[in-house]
Design a protein around this motif. Structure first.
Motif, PDB file in Angstrom:
ATOM      1  N   THR A  33       0.866  -1.176   0.000  1.00  0.00           N
ATOM      2  CA  THR A  33       0.000   0.000   0.000  1.00  0.00           C
ATOM      3  C   THR A  33       0.902   1.225   0.000  1.00  0.00           C
ATOM      4  OG1 THR A  33      -0.117   0.125   2.410  1.00  0.00           O
ATOM      5  CG2 THR A  33      -1.820  -1.178   1.300  1.00  0.00           C
ATOM      6  N   HIS A  76       3.442   4.144   6.331  1.00  0.00           N
ATOM      7  CA  HIS A  76       3.882   2.749   6.354  1.00  0.00           C
ATOM      8  C   HIS A  76       3.015   1.890   5.423  1.00  0.00           C
ATOM      9  CE1 HIS A  76       5.814   4.254   9.951  1.00  0.00           C
ATOM     10  NE2 HIS A  76       6.544   3.143   9.979  1.00  0.00           N
ATOM     11  N   CYS A  77       3.650   0.864   4.870  1.00  0.00           N
ATOM     12  CA  CYS A  77       2.917  -0.100   4.053  1.00  0.00           C
ATOM     13  C   CYS A  77       2.031  -0.926   4.978  1.00  0.00           C
ATOM     14  CB  CYS A  77       3.901  -1.001   3.314  1.00  0.00           C
ATOM     15  SG  CYS A  77       3.143  -2.377   2.445  1.00  0.00           S
ATOM     16  N   GLU A  78       0.788  -1.087   4.619  1.00  0.00           N
ATOM     17  CA  GLU A  78      -0.109  -1.887   5.455  1.00  0.00           C
ATOM     18  C   GLU A  78       0.140  -3.382   5.277  1.00  0.00           C
ATOM     19  OE1 GLU A  78      -4.221  -0.684   5.293  1.00  0.00           O
ATOM     20  OE2 GLU A  78      -3.649   1.420   5.117  1.00  0.00           O
ATOM     21  N   GLY A  88       4.229  -3.483   6.958  1.00  0.00           N
ATOM     22  CA  GLY A  88       4.397  -2.629   8.131  1.00  0.00           C
ATOM     23  C   GLY A  88       5.647  -1.763   8.110  1.00  0.00           C
TER      24      GLY A  88
END
Length: 68
Positions: free
Chosen positions: A11, A16-18, A21
């Motif tokens: 994402t 942060h990338c979901e 993380g």
């Protein structure tokens, strides 16, 4: 902090990338690092890149075990 590898659920919203993380900055920095190593291998035209990657991996881990 524990490293979390990509799980292909990336994402780009927020900081942060979901999926994994990791921060988007960490992901960007990791991509730059990998690109740099790939460019180095290509520049030197190594026929056995897996051995080079294995060796630098061991070298990095050995250096991390030494006090800073």
């Amino acid at each position: 902090m524990k490293y979390q590898p990509c799980i292909d659920q990336c994402t780009s919203e927020g900081t942060h990338c979901e999926g994994c993380g990791r921060s988007h900055q960490e992901i960007t920095d990791t991509k730059k690092l990998v690109t740099s190593v790939v460019d180095f291998i290509r520049e030197h035209e190594y026929e056995n890149p897996e051995e080079f990657v294995d060796r630098i991996s061991k070298s990095i881990l050995k250096k991390l075990q030494k006090p800073a």
